[in-house]
Design an enzyme around this catalytic site. Structure first.
Site: not given
Ligand SMILES: *[C@@H]1O[C@H](CO)[C@@H](O)[C@H](O)[C@H]1NC(C)=O
Ligand SMILES: *[C@@H]1O[C@H](CO)[C@@H](O)[C@H](O)[C@H]1NC(C)=O
Ligand SMILES: *[C@@H]1O[C@H](CO)[C@@H](O)[C@H](O)[C@H]1NC(C)=O
Ligand SMILES: *[C@@H]1O[C@H](CO)[C@@H](O)[C@H](O)[C@H]1NC(C)=O
Ligand SMILES: *[C@@H]1O[C@H](CO)[C@@H](O)[C@H](O)[C@H]1NC(C)=O
Length: 331
Positions: A133, A139, A279
């Protein structure tokens, strides 16, 4: 280029003169740092060099200390080792909570048996290579493409890398925020609504948010429905991975995760609630190591992080809130 070369020379000269003045420990630290810099092609200005050396040394001490202890996972230096966790968080993680809650999801558990272990990477050509990324909080887009790529491959036997950049540029109306966060469930809703996601090749990743370039005629994958797994029902995640396909989920990354190397990750530092997850990743299987059950998870920090880009995290305890918001598309 000239200036960069000069700066580099300058940094080296300064660093070399510093070497003579340093005591033995700091000589070792500096040598480690230099070889790490070479390995990761890092170049700094003089001021930056000293700042990064200090941060690197602090990180290295924490890693060595962790590895001397009795833990189910080990840590190692990696391409993040010149960053503090605060810097890391600001660059790669969501800094604000997302609307990550399916208090009542729509996923219904199957009655099918679960294998003791499953790894979709080994069942066929179902999982694309680990991606990166880079410096963008996207993410969620990688978790989304990873999940859709696998779901499509399992259903059609064709594995095609899909576009994160389309999600970063175009999925704002579904509460996604480009490089500043988003959620796989919301991204699946976007793909369902926009009737398609283009391929990685047709809409390549740039790691910055741009204007939407979606061309519906080039749609390569569609979503027919979105399955949200009810909050904290980790066994529904197991059922999904065992009987359908890999599953997108989110969890809280804390400083002890940044230098994960291998083994089953567990943490006493992280929280376990929806408001703390920061995340998104992809569960591609599960297994058991001695007594500890674990998830096999695909990350988006390049294949040089963790176990070739993957990590294992303890299963069955909602570790770091990993069961807070998970979802997958029906294709
Ligand atoms: C410097 O430290 C290393 C390892 O920490 C040790 O092996 C070495 O003998 C030390 N050298 C001096 C000159 O103190
Ligand atoms: C290390 O931890 C494991 C699991 O918690 C435990 O079974 C083992 O006895 C520990 N070993 C030592 C040397 O402390
Ligand atoms: C959460 O949802 C609300 C209402 O739909 C929206 O205004 C807000 O921007 C969302 N938050 C995030 C971080 O997307
Ligand atoms: C699944 O989650 C998304 C986003 O979080 C939401 O928009 C959608 O309505 C949910 N679907 C169902 C069937 O609950
Ligand atoms: C979070 O962890 C606490 C402490 O271990 C536990 O009591 C609680 O049930 C957990 N909550 C969730 C949602 O997993």
């Amino acid at each position: 280029m000239m200036i960069r070369t000069l700066l580099l020379l300058f940094a080296l000269v300064c660093a070399c003169s510093a070497l003579h003045l340093s005591d033995n420990d700091s000589v070792q630290d500096e040598l480690h740092f230099r070889s790490w810099m070479t390995k990761h092609s890092k170049v700094y200005s003089t001021d930056e060099y000293h700042k990064r050396l200090q941060i690197f040394t602090d990180n290295k001490r924490k890693i060595d200390k962790h590895n001397e202890g009795n833990h189910s996972f080990s840590m190692a230096l990696n391409h993040f080792s010149d960053m503090t966790f605060a810097e890391f968080r600001n660059t790669f993680l969501w800094t604000e909570p997302q609307n990550c809650s399916a208090t009542k999801g729509n996923y219904m558990r199957s009655n099918k048996p679960w294998p003791d272990a499953i790894d979709w990477r080994k069942k066929g050509n179902y999982v694309t290579d680990v991606k990166n990324q880079r410096s963008c909080g996207s993410c969620w887009a990688f978790s989304t493409t990873g999940c859709l790529e696998s779901a499509v491959a399992i259903s059609t036997q064709k594995l095609v890398p899909l576009s994160e950049q389309q999600l970063v540029d175009c999925a704002q109306d579904f509460s996604n925020h480009g490089c500043n966060g988003g959620l796989p469930s919301q991204a699946f809703e976007y793909i369902w609504y926009s009737k398609g996601l283009m391929t990685e090749t047709d809409y390549p990743y740039k790691a910055v948010e741009g204007s939407c370039q979606y061309n519906p005629q080039k749609a390569a994958a569609i979503v027919k429905d979105v399955m949200n797994i009810t909050e904290y029902q980790e066994m529904d995640m197991v059922d999904s991975v065992a009987t359908h396909n890999p599953v997108s989920f989110a969890f809280e990354v804390t400083s002890d995760f940044m230098h994960y190397r291998q083994g089953v990750y567990t943490s006493t530092e992280c929280h376990n609630t929806t408001d703390k997850v920061n995340h998104a990743v992809l569960a591609v299987g599960y297994g058991r190591d001695n007594a500890i059950p674990y998830w096999i998870v695909k990350n988006s920090w390049s294949s040089s992080w963790g176990i070739e880009g993957y990590f294992l995290i303890e299963l069955g305890k909602n570790m770091c809130g990993l069961a807070a918001c998970s979802s997958f598309p029906v294709v």
